[in-house]
Design a protein around this motif. Sequence first.
Motif, PDB file in Angstrom:
ATOM      1  N   VAL B  80     -14.892  35.974  36.432  1.00 21.50           N
ATOM      2  CA  VAL B  80     -15.729  34.991  35.742  1.00 21.50           C
ATOM      3  C   VAL B  80     -15.321  34.877  34.278  1.00 21.50           C
ATOM      4  CG1 VAL B  80     -18.085  34.414  35.077  1.00 21.50           C
ATOM      5  CG2 VAL B  80     -17.629  35.414  37.305  1.00 21.50           C
ATOM      6  N   PHE B  81     -15.066  36.014  33.678  1.00 22.52           N
ATOM      7  CA  PHE B  81     -14.694  36.054  32.271  1.00 22.52           C
ATOM      8  C   PHE B  81     -13.399  35.265  32.051  1.00 22.52           C
ATOM      9  CE2 PHE B  81     -13.446  39.243  28.692  1.00 22.52           C
ATOM     10  CZ  PHE B  81     -13.842  38.343  27.731  1.00 22.52           C
ATOM     11  N   LEU B  82     -12.401  35.514  32.891  1.00 23.03           N
ATOM     12  CA  LEU B  82     -11.107  34.840  32.744  1.00 23.03           C
ATOM     13  C   LEU B  82     -11.226  33.342  32.989  1.00 23.03           C
ATOM     14  CD1 LEU B  82      -8.458  37.189  34.390  1.00 23.03           C
ATOM     15  CD2 LEU B  82      -8.620  36.475  32.015  1.00 23.03           C
ATOM     16  N   VAL B  83     -11.815  32.995  34.129  1.00 19.44           N
ATOM     17  CA  VAL B  83     -11.910  31.578  34.474  1.00 19.44           C
ATOM     18  C   VAL B  83     -12.739  30.839  33.423  1.00 19.44           C
ATOM     19  CG1 VAL B  83     -12.812  29.948  36.161  1.00 19.44           C
ATOM     20  CG2 VAL B  83     -11.583  31.986  36.925  1.00 19.44           C
ATOM     21  N   GLY B  84     -13.858  31.448  33.025  1.00 18.14           N
ATOM     22  CA  GLY B  84     -14.746  30.812  32.043  1.00 18.14           C
ATOM     23  C   GLY B  84     -14.055  30.576  30.713  1.00 18.14           C
ATOM     24  N   THR B  85     -13.429  31.602  30.181  1.00 15.97           N
ATOM     25  CA  THR B  85     -12.807  31.440  28.860  1.00 15.97           C
ATOM     26  C   THR B  85     -11.617  30.484  28.933  1.00 15.97           C
ATOM     27  OG1 THR B  85     -11.618  33.481  29.297  1.00 15.97           O
ATOM     28  CG2 THR B  85     -13.460  33.623  27.790  1.00 15.97           C
ATOM     29  N   MET B  86     -10.851  30.549  30.008  1.00 15.48           N
ATOM     30  CA  MET B  86      -9.679  29.676  30.092  1.00 15.48           C
ATOM     31  C   MET B  86     -10.104  28.212  30.195  1.00 15.48           C
ATOM     32  SD  MET B  86      -7.129  31.679  29.818  1.00 15.48           S
ATOM     33  CE  MET B  86      -5.649  30.864  30.343  1.00 15.48           C
ATOM     34  N   LEU B  87     -11.086  27.941  31.051  1.00 10.36           N
ATOM     35  CA  LEU B  87     -11.507  26.554  31.220  1.00 10.36           C
ATOM     36  C   LEU B  87     -12.139  26.018  29.941  1.00 10.36           C
ATOM     37  CD1 LEU B  87     -12.964  26.336  34.838  1.00 10.36           C
ATOM     38  CD2 LEU B  87     -10.771  25.514  33.950  1.00 10.36           C
ATOM     39  N   LEU B  88     -13.100  26.755  29.407  1.00  9.20           N
ATOM     40  CA  LEU B  88     -13.774  26.273  28.203  1.00  9.20           C
ATOM     41  C   LEU B  88     -12.787  26.186  27.046  1.00  9.20           C
ATOM     42  CD1 LEU B  88     -17.329  27.866  28.011  1.00  9.20           C
ATOM     43  CD2 LEU B  88     -16.655  25.530  28.526  1.00  9.20           C
ATOM     44  N   GLY B  89     -11.963  27.208  26.907  1.00 13.77           N
ATOM     45  CA  GLY B  89     -11.003  27.222  25.800  1.00 13.77           C
ATOM     46  C   GLY B  89     -10.071  26.026  25.872  1.00 13.77           C
ATOM     47  N   ASN B 155     -29.220  40.517  39.592  1.00 14.02           N
ATOM     48  CA  ASN B 155     -28.885  40.139  40.957  1.00 14.02           C
ATOM     49  C   ASN B 155     -27.889  41.132  41.537  1.00 14.02           C
ATOM     50  OD1 ASN B 155     -27.051  38.853  42.986  1.00 14.02           O
ATOM     51  ND2 ASN B 155     -28.554  37.220  42.799  1.00 14.02           N
ATOM     52  N   PRO B 156     -28.214  41.704  42.722  1.00 13.58           N
ATOM     53  CA  PRO B 156     -27.363  42.774  43.250  1.00 13.58           C
ATOM     54  C   PRO B 156     -25.954  42.322  43.605  1.00 13.58           C
ATOM     55  CG  PRO B 156     -29.093  42.179  44.811  1.00 13.58           C
ATOM     56  CD  PRO B 156     -29.414  41.484  43.536  1.00 13.58           C
ATOM     57  N   ASP B 157     -25.782  41.073  43.992  1.00 11.48           N
ATOM     58  CA  ASP B 157     -24.447  40.660  44.418  1.00 11.48           C
ATOM     59  C   ASP B 157     -23.640  40.029  43.298  1.00 11.48           C
ATOM     60  OD1 ASP B 157     -24.769  41.433  47.119  1.00 11.48           O
ATOM     61  OD2 ASP B 157     -26.113  39.734  47.385  1.00 11.48           O
ATOM     62  N   TRP B 158     -24.266  39.124  42.549  1.00 11.38           N
ATOM     63  CA  TRP B 158     -23.500  38.346  41.583  1.00 11.38           C
ATOM     64  C   TRP B 158     -23.947  38.603  40.151  1.00 11.38           C
ATOM     65  CZ3 TRP B 158     -19.268  37.070  43.684  1.00 11.38           C
ATOM     66  CH2 TRP B 158     -19.238  36.840  45.073  1.00 11.38           C
ATOM     67  N   GLY B 159     -24.688  39.698  39.959  1.00  8.91           N
ATOM     68  CA  GLY B 159     -25.179  40.000  38.626  1.00  8.91           C
ATOM     69  C   GLY B 159     -24.068  40.098  37.592  1.00  8.91           C
ATOM     70  N   MET B 160     -22.940  40.635  38.012  1.00  5.13           N
ATOM     71  CA  MET B 160     -21.864  40.814  37.037  1.00  5.13           C
ATOM     72  C   MET B 160     -21.307  39.482  36.558  1.00  5.13           C
ATOM     73  SD  MET B 160     -21.813  43.852  36.244  1.00  5.13           S
ATOM     74  CE  MET B 160     -20.381  44.072  35.202  1.00  5.13           C
ATOM     75  N   ALA B 161     -21.480  38.448  37.364  1.00  6.01           N
ATOM     76  CA  ALA B 161     -21.047  37.129  36.914  1.00  6.01           C
ATOM     77  C   ALA B 161     -21.891  36.693  35.725  1.00  6.01           C
ATOM     78  CB  ALA B 161     -21.160  36.122  38.053  1.00  6.01           C
ATOM     79  N   ALA B 162     -23.198  36.982  35.798  1.00  4.39           N
ATOM     80  CA  ALA B 162     -24.072  36.661  34.671  1.00  4.39           C
ATOM     81  C   ALA B 162     -23.711  37.515  33.466  1.00  4.39           C
ATOM     82  CB  ALA B 162     -25.535  36.880  35.062  1.00  4.39           C
ATOM     83  N   MET B 163     -23.372  38.768  33.727  1.00  3.33           N
ATOM     84  CA  MET B 163     -23.020  39.660  32.631  1.00  3.33           C
ATOM     85  C   MET B 163     -21.803  39.153  31.868  1.00  3.33           C
ATOM     86  SD  MET B 163     -23.968  42.339  31.088  1.00  3.33           S
ATOM     87  CE  MET B 163     -24.862  43.629  31.915  1.00  3.33           C
ATOM     88  N   ALA B 164     -20.968  38.370  32.561  1.00  4.55           N
ATOM     89  CA  ALA B 164     -19.763  37.857  31.913  1.00  4.55           C
ATOM     90  C   ALA B 164     -20.068  36.680  30.993  1.00  4.55           C
ATOM     91  CB  ALA B 164     -18.736  37.446  32.963  1.00  4.55           C
ATOM     92  N   LEU B 165     -21.253  36.072  31.140  1.00  2.00           N
ATOM     93  CA  LEU B 165     -21.548  34.886  30.333  1.00  2.00           C
ATOM     94  C   LEU B 165     -21.479  35.157  28.825  1.00  2.00           C
ATOM     95  CD1 LEU B 165     -24.403  33.112  32.328  1.00  2.00           C
ATOM     96  CD2 LEU B 165     -21.958  32.632  32.290  1.00  2.00           C
ATOM     97  N   PRO B 166     -22.123  36.237  28.342  1.00  2.00           N
ATOM     98  CA  PRO B 166     -22.003  36.485  26.904  1.00  2.00           C
ATOM     99  C   PRO B 166     -20.546  36.670  26.483  1.00  2.00           C
ATOM    100  CG  PRO B 166     -23.687  37.895  27.864  1.00  2.00           C
ATOM    101  CD  PRO B 166     -23.014  37.200  28.998  1.00  2.00           C
ATOM    102  N   ALA B 167     -19.765  37.277  27.352  1.00  2.00           N
ATOM    103  CA  ALA B 167     -18.358  37.491  27.014  1.00  2.00           C
ATOM    104  C   ALA B 167     -17.618  36.164  26.944  1.00  2.00           C
ATOM    105  CB  ALA B 167     -17.715  38.422  28.041  1.00  2.00           C
ATOM    106  N   VAL B 168     -17.960  35.253  27.867  1.00  2.00           N
ATOM    107  CA  VAL B 168     -17.343  33.929  27.838  1.00  2.00           C
ATOM    108  C   VAL B 168     -17.744  33.218  26.548  1.00  2.00           C
ATOM    109  CG1 VAL B 168     -17.313  31.659  28.937  1.00  2.00           C
ATOM    110  CG2 VAL B 168     -17.228  33.721  30.342  1.00  2.00           C
TER     111      VAL B 168
END
Lengths: 422, 293, 295
Positions: B80-89, B155-168
Amino acid sequence: MRFTRRAAVAAVGIAALLTAGACGSGDEGGDGSGSTKVEVFTWWADGGEKAGLDGLVSAFGTACAGQTFENGAVAGGAGANAKSVLASRLQQNDPPDTFQAHAGAELLDYIDAGQVEDISADYDSWGLKQAFPQGLIDNLTVDGKIYSVPANIHRANVVWSNKKVTAAAGITTDPKDLTEFFAALDKLKTKGVTPLAIGKDWTQLMLFESVLITDLGPEKFTGLWNGTTPWTDPGVAKGIADFKRLLTYTNKDRDALDWTDAEKLVMDGKAGYQLMGDWEAADLDAKGFKDYGFFTFPGNGTTFQWLADSFVLPKGAKNAEGTKCWLKTVGSAEGQKAFNTKKGSIPARTDAAPADYPKYQQAAMADWKSAKQVPSCAHGAGCSQGWQGAANSALGAYSTKQDDAALTKALVAAAEQFGKKK
Amino acid sequence: MRRMRQWGPGLLLLSPSLILLAVFVYGLIAWTAKVSLSDEHNARGSKGFVGLQNYVDLFTKDINDRFLHSLKNLLIFTVVFLVGTMLLGLLWAFLLERGVKGEGFFRTVYLFPMAVSFVASGVVWRWLMNPADGGLNAVFDGFGLGFLQNTWWTNPDWGMAAMALPAVWQLSGYVMALFLAGFRGIPQELREAAAMDGASTYRLYRNVIFPQLTPVALSALIIVGHMSMKMFDLIMSVSGAQWLTEVPAVYVWQALLTSDYSKAAAISIILLLLVAVVIVPYLIYTNRAEKNR
Amino acid sequence: MTTVASAPPTGLEKRSTPPPSKRRGIVGPIIKYALAIFFLIVVLMPAYVLVVTSFKAGNEIGVTGQWNLPSQWTVSSWGKAWDALQPAFLRTFQLAIPVALISSLVGAANGFVLSRWRFPGADVVFTLILFGMFIPYQAVMIPLREIVTSINIQPGIPTLILVHCIYGIPICTLIFRNYYATTVPEDLIEASRMDGAGLLRTFGWIILPISIPGFVVTIIWQFTSAWNDYLFAIFLSNTRNGPITIALNALAGAQSPDYAASMAGALITSLPTLVVYILLGRWFIGGLMAGSVKS
């Protein structure tokens, strides 16, 4: 060459100057042998805990003239933050003059690491061996030596309620067993409030332990921690099933909350019940909340699940004399009274007068004398820090996945890894 | 001898740094590796050499598959971190490259999170990502987007995706800056030549400009990727150390808290290998590319 | 590969003529600006929450209404946060300033040697140095903690200065090497050598005077990373002697955290680096670029 040397000298000079500056101001703790400061390291920074500490400090001021108290409190997470800070300070050979540690198995870690001093001789000169109950002394003794002075006894297996909320749901009596408890939780659920408020990992471990006491009985429960009860016991399986059912009544954001957040749900009338140690009584009092009720976890009978906060003399403490005076105060009748009347715990000493204490503690003091005692793992009386960490993590996983087999497997493995090693 | 006199002083000037790095980077890594091969599982110290046992245990015998779980968390976070930063960037760089009035202002704002520490931004993100009804959930509610409300990192399954948002949020501006510099580095003649050929704007970007950005994109991927693997501050300040959001870097900290040095060392070495697998080929590649210049 | 790194710190500022655009429609620009502004709001949103909450009074903070402006602006939380953070705030300056200066000087010397006074195998050595900036520091932390304990250096800030200086060598070397490689012509060095000047004279009299831009970049970079560091801080210091990230974490992570004070604390913590960013933005970005892409 001339340039480098000059540059090097200049660089070192700048570094030394700035470093000296840094030390000058960073060193207020003082490290000379003539220090009269006693840095007391705790995780008591707010509410009832802070009030208890303040009480102890004033007793210390009277008993130990010439010594000054320095507050080294680190807040957060039932001591998790403080423990991490403490671990790094001990590793850096920068110990506080004394620190708070749960009496029992948790203390073993520090004793094994050689980070705390033997104070058995002081126990004799302060008369503490007579003042504390024999059972507690036995629990504190490791290979014939005692390393800490307990300040109090807490009870872990207590359910707290918001009386208005439970009354509105038509609950008139406190549930006595799990069947009644589930019935009460169902009533709360239909009212649209969270029946049972809970927080993250260690608070879930506390709830799980309470359920296990009910489903195993006190003897077998204690056996889980000393190796006489296997974690594959059918009672544990029953406990997991009941615990799973209890989780369905809890707030869904539990993994984001600390115990005080869960407490706030109860205070705000958004939740009916919460299981928490009896420090909650003092905290609720300190926050001015009056409409609370309490009862021992349903099915526990009179079992008293205990934990004790204690203080130690760390190896390398800068002001050992001051620390000893602090420890003496902690163990003294005055100190225990000043501390426990505020913190909501009961004194470890047997010679305390119940009349000095508020209502909740009077009941707890009577129970402490008569009830069956079992240790708490979530608070270090029953298990070492490593075991605690593994159990917290296992419960954390269970909170999200609710995989019974995985939980059993994890608990069995944890007992194997941390249990019998001596 | 003469050559020696020529480059000798340079080597001498460099040597203090080389010695320090030899000791503090390579020496300490070797030391950690040694600890990871011993059985120092508590403060009482080590009893001896156990070979790769600690590594095997991490993958096979870790309670609750805790280590595998932390790797899974890391994987979700990283994707999520990679895809998010690359797309937004890329999108931001593209917008600014197309010419926007007040470009400097936009650029400054997009980049500012980079100046803030994860510890500080974690304070506000913990609040924004409140799993109950506050924070962003309240915003979604207010805009009639209630279906977007979610439990975020709990969220037990995709919580880490949310955790990546601040990093993005924090690193997208950085990736934008990289791409923007990439855009600006493309010779004007190339664009003009394409325009002469009558290429449409779409074809200009598709066939001329984006291919030129590939090296920049690769750099951005490597940088953000290796930051992701080391992620520690953000998770510690948003959720604290707990099972749900545990990644290897946090697990190391937790293992050290219980004085399990060997386990902590083994996880650290695995983390190092993960980073090295990405970084070493990259360093070699850039080194070669430079030589061929 | 060299495109970005070889761009001087101003690489972003240079605006090429607007790209050729054949159809000047109205829809395109609208979408463009709408997107740009939308993301502007998204990026600023956390900052808005921080500022607004930090000025609220305690009783106004709750999950509902957290997006509203304070009904009564108060600075009491700022006072509380400042009281909690002030000692660490000053200590962090004592940490970040020496780190920035020492690392930059070392980096300049190394960068010069590796770019303009090269020796056989310089590239391999450079690559080995660079690797040091990518490692997860956990991989050195266990022995590092033992070493700093055994060499009797003061715990806290002095230890952190040492550690940041050492692990800052790779990035500072990289920045200066790229800087010299692009700004110092080979001929200049040759001319100096012809005059019989040695390495140190060349470095001291010819190179250092034109190194100011490089210094600004490394100083900002090292200052910011020392200021924002949490990992070394949590392992090698504590709330009593550590930098501000540790103090903020303690303030915000307390049991019943005071949200207004936490947010004010987060702002106080970020202020110095934000000021640096706003005043010296282009140099800051220069550091980011150099720090990321190797030539």
